[in-house]
Design an enzyme around this catalytic site. Structure first.
Site, PDB file in Angstrom:
ATOM      1  N   ASP A   1     -23.119 -33.290  12.369  1.00 34.16           N
ATOM      2  CA  ASP A   1     -23.609 -33.699  11.051  1.00 34.16           C
ATOM      3  C   ASP A   1     -24.337 -35.033  11.162  1.00 34.16           C
ATOM      4  OD1 ASP A   1     -24.129 -34.292   8.452  1.00 34.16           O
ATOM      5  OD2 ASP A   1     -22.062 -34.122   7.747  1.00 34.16           O
TER       6      ASP A   1
ATOM      7  N   ALA B   1     -33.637 -33.118  10.752  1.00 29.81           N
ATOM      8  CA  ALA B   1     -34.032 -34.366  10.104  1.00 29.81           C
ATOM      9  C   ALA B   1     -33.870 -34.227   8.603  1.00 29.81           C
ATOM     10  CB  ALA B   1     -35.492 -34.705  10.437  1.00 29.81           C
ATOM     11  N   TYR B   2     -33.818 -35.359   7.946  1.00 30.20           N
ATOM     12  CA  TYR B   2     -33.915 -35.388   6.480  1.00 30.20           C
ATOM     13  C   TYR B   2     -35.411 -35.354   6.175  1.00 30.20           C
ATOM     14  CZ  TYR B   2     -33.521 -36.956   1.660  1.00 30.20           C
ATOM     15  OH  TYR B   2     -33.616 -37.041   0.295  1.00 30.20           O
ATOM     16  N   THR B   3     -35.896 -34.265   5.603  1.00 31.94           N
ATOM     17  CA  THR B   3     -37.344 -34.090   5.449  1.00 31.94           C
ATOM     18  C   THR B   3     -37.788 -34.003   3.982  1.00 31.94           C
ATOM     19  OG1 THR B   3     -37.059 -31.711   5.708  1.00 31.94           O
ATOM     20  CG2 THR B   3     -37.638 -32.968   7.690  1.00 31.94           C
TER      21      THR B   3
ATOM     22  N   TYR C   1     -39.310 -42.018   3.593  1.00 27.55           N
ATOM     23  CA  TYR C   1     -39.223 -41.032   4.674  1.00 27.55           C
ATOM     24  C   TYR C   1     -39.907 -41.554   5.938  1.00 27.55           C
ATOM     25  CZ  TYR C   1     -40.184 -36.785   7.347  1.00 27.55           C
ATOM     26  OH  TYR C   1     -40.291 -35.860   8.352  1.00 27.55           O
TER      27      TYR C   1
ATOM     28  N   THR D   1     -43.263 -38.153  13.316  1.00 28.40           N
ATOM     29  CA  THR D   1     -44.038 -37.605  12.198  1.00 28.40           C
ATOM     30  C   THR D   1     -45.235 -38.499  11.888  1.00 28.40           C
ATOM     31  OG1 THR D   1     -43.995 -37.143   9.820  1.00 28.40           O
ATOM     32  CG2 THR D   1     -42.469 -38.813  10.614  1.00 28.40           C
ATOM     33  N   ASP D   2     -46.279 -37.877  11.356  1.00 26.43           N
ATOM     34  CA  ASP D   2     -47.446 -38.670  10.959  1.00 26.43           C
ATOM     35  C   ASP D   2     -47.170 -39.520   9.715  1.00 26.43           C
ATOM     36  OD1 ASP D   2     -47.207 -36.418   9.426  1.00 26.43           O
ATOM     37  OD2 ASP D   2     -49.363 -35.973   9.346  1.00 26.43           O
TER      38      ASP D   2
ATOM     39  N   GLN E   1     -38.205 -25.477  10.219  1.00 25.27           N
ATOM     40  CA  GLN E   1     -39.496 -24.972  10.710  1.00 25.27           C
ATOM     41  C   GLN E   1     -39.657 -25.199  12.210  1.00 25.27           C
ATOM     42  OE1 GLN E   1     -43.152 -25.982   8.472  1.00 25.27           O
ATOM     43  NE2 GLN E   1     -41.816 -26.727   6.857  1.00 25.27           N
ATOM     44  N   VAL E   2     -39.460 -26.438  12.648  1.00 24.69           N
ATOM     45  CA  VAL E   2     -39.712 -26.766  14.058  1.00 24.69           C
ATOM     46  C   VAL E   2     -38.622 -26.166  14.948  1.00 24.69           C
ATOM     47  CG1 VAL E   2     -39.875 -28.658  15.718  1.00 24.69           C
ATOM     48  CG2 VAL E   2     -41.001 -28.857  13.490  1.00 24.69           C
TER      49      VAL E   2
HETATM   50  N1  NAP Z   1     -42.868 -29.096  10.052  1.00 20.12           N
HETATM   51  C1  NAP Z   1     -43.889 -29.888  10.335  1.00 20.12           C
HETATM   52  O1  NAP Z   1     -45.062 -29.535  10.131  1.00 20.12           O
HETATM   53  C2  NAP Z   1     -43.664 -31.246  10.961  1.00 20.12           C
HETATM   54  C3  NAP Z   1     -44.766 -32.096  11.134  1.00 20.12           C
HETATM   55  C4  NAP Z   1     -44.570 -33.351  11.704  1.00 20.12           C
HETATM   56  C5  NAP Z   1     -43.306 -33.740  12.112  1.00 20.12           C
HETATM   57  N2  NAP Z   1     -42.255 -32.903  11.916  1.00 20.12           N
HETATM   58  C6  NAP Z   1     -40.932 -33.387  12.354  1.00 20.12           C
HETATM   59  O2  NAP Z   1     -40.228 -32.330  12.961  1.00 20.12           O
HETATM   60  C7  NAP Z   1     -38.854 -32.428  12.639  1.00 20.12           C
HETATM   61  C8  NAP Z   1     -38.389 -31.105  12.014  1.00 20.12           C
HETATM   62  O3  NAP Z   1     -39.117 -30.872  10.829  1.00 20.12           O
HETATM   63  P1  NAP Z   1     -39.005 -29.467  10.070  1.00 20.12           P
HETATM   64  O4  NAP Z   1     -40.265 -29.286   9.320  1.00 20.12           O
HETATM   65  O5  NAP Z   1     -38.548 -28.408  11.021  1.00 20.12           O
HETATM   66  O6  NAP Z   1     -37.833 -29.788   9.007  1.00 20.12           O
HETATM   67  P2  NAP Z   1     -37.088 -28.736   8.059  1.00 20.12           P
HETATM   68  O7  NAP Z   1     -37.764 -27.428   8.069  1.00 20.12           O
HETATM   69  O8  NAP Z   1     -36.864 -29.420   6.749  1.00 20.12           O
HETATM   70  O9  NAP Z   1     -35.673 -28.544   8.776  1.00 20.12           O
HETATM   71  C9  NAP Z   1     -34.768 -29.601   8.818  1.00 20.12           C
HETATM   72  C10 NAP Z   1     -33.581 -29.168   9.641  1.00 20.12           C
HETATM   73  O10 NAP Z   1     -32.704 -30.294   9.733  1.00 20.12           O
HETATM   74  C11 NAP Z   1     -31.399 -29.834   9.425  1.00 20.12           C
HETATM   75  N3  NAP Z   1     -30.619 -30.911   8.846  1.00 20.12           N
HETATM   76  C12 NAP Z   1     -30.889 -31.610   7.725  1.00 20.12           C
HETATM   77  N4  NAP Z   1     -29.918 -32.486   7.464  1.00 20.12           N
HETATM   78  C13 NAP Z   1     -29.009 -32.349   8.460  1.00 20.12           C
HETATM   79  C14 NAP Z   1     -27.781 -32.983   8.770  1.00 20.12           C
HETATM   80  N5  NAP Z   1     -27.244 -33.939   7.970  1.00 20.12           N
HETATM   81  N6  NAP Z   1     -27.113 -32.626   9.887  1.00 20.12           N
HETATM   82  C15 NAP Z   1     -27.598 -31.654  10.694  1.00 20.12           C
HETATM   83  N7  NAP Z   1     -28.759 -30.987  10.446  1.00 20.12           N
HETATM   84  C16 NAP Z   1     -29.451 -31.349   9.337  1.00 20.12           C
HETATM   85  C17 NAP Z   1     -31.574 -28.693   8.437  1.00 20.12           C
HETATM   86  O11 NAP Z   1     -30.420 -27.912   8.436  1.00 20.12           O
HETATM   87  P3  NAP Z   1     -29.907 -27.134   7.120  1.00 20.12           P
HETATM   88  O12 NAP Z   1     -30.505 -25.770   7.185  1.00 20.12           O
HETATM   89  O13 NAP Z   1     -28.425 -27.121   7.273  1.00 20.12           O
HETATM   90  O14 NAP Z   1     -30.365 -27.905   5.920  1.00 20.12           O
HETATM   91  C18 NAP Z   1     -32.790 -27.997   9.043  1.00 20.12           C
HETATM   92  O15 NAP Z   1     -32.408 -27.119  10.075  1.00 20.12           O
HETATM   93  C19 NAP Z   1     -38.696 -33.635  11.710  1.00 20.12           C
HETATM   94  O16 NAP Z   1     -38.318 -34.742  12.500  1.00 20.12           O
HETATM   95  C20 NAP Z   1     -40.079 -33.828  11.159  1.00 20.12           C
HETATM   96  O17 NAP Z   1     -40.324 -35.193  10.853  1.00 20.12           O
HETATM   97  C21 NAP Z   1     -42.404 -31.670  11.350  1.00 20.12           C
END
Ligand code: NAP
Length: 137
Positions: free
Chosen positions: A31, A55-57, A120, A96-97, A7-8
């Site tokens: 990786d 991230a691992y989310t 997490y 993250t919150d 997403q981000v």
């Molecule tokens: N989205 C939100 O609303 C939100 C809010 C607060 C904070 N955040 C923070 O923003 C960051 C991104 O969040 P997101 O929502 O974008 O997460 P997401 O949609 O779950 O995406 C996670 C990304 O990380 C990659 N990834 C996971 N495991 C990996 C690994 N072992 N090696 C390399 N890449 C890996 C995934 O790749 P694959 O496609 O290969 O799985 C994917 O591109 C996180 O740190 C999260 O805590 C997000």
């Protein structure tokens, strides 16, 4: 930039492309579940700036995959930070919150006391060694 399928990372691709060349790096190239490989991978990629939204989310699954969550969310960013500090390369890392306990009525600030309630949240709390100033966005 990592995490561009997420997403981000996906949302950042367009805006960052207006500022310079964005190299999207997938988990095959960098990786995060294998922190011991990070320095070698970055040596090959040679970025001028690292943006790491990957991230691992899987918040619920992390309770059963604690080791993997900590490798991806804590040890790998730590390894990126060590590499980035060595070569004076800026690193943008995302928090993250989930680091907080959900109490209170106002938005969280970086200076608020963390109290994660989940694996997490704990995994995202670990600070890298060269703690840079945080910014609110
Ligand atoms: N989205 C939100 O609303 C939100 C809010 C607060 C904070 N955040 C923070 O923003 C960051 C991104 O969040 P997101 O929502 O974008 O997460 P997401 O949609 O779950 O995406 C996670 C990304 O990380 C990659 N990834 C996971 N495991 C990996 C690994 N072992 N090696 C390399 N890449 C890996 C995934 O790749 P694959 O496609 O290969 O799985 C994917 O591109 C996180 O740190 C999260 O805590 C997000």
């Amino acid at each position: 930039m990592t995490g561009t399928t997420g997403q981000v990372g996906g949302a950042l691709c367009g805006p960052l492309a207006n500022l310079g060349e964005v190299i999207s790096v997938n988990r095959t190239q960098l990786d995060l579940s294998r922190p011991e490989t990070i320095a070698d991978s970055l040596d090959q990629l040679k970025p001028d700036l690292v943006v790491n939204p990957a991230a691992y989310t899987a918040v619920d699954r992390a309770e059963n995959e604690r080791s993997l969550a900590f490798r991806v969310n804590a040890e790998a960013p730590w390894a990126i930070d060590v590499w980035a500090a060595r070569y004076n390369v800026p690193l943008i890392q995302f928090s993250t919150d989930y680091m907080f306990d959900g109490s209170g009525e106002r938005p969280w600030c970086e200076d608020d006391v963390p109290a994660p309630l989940s694996t997490y949240g704990e995994s995202k709390l670990v600070k890298p060694p060269s703690v840079l100033p945080t910014v609110s966005i």
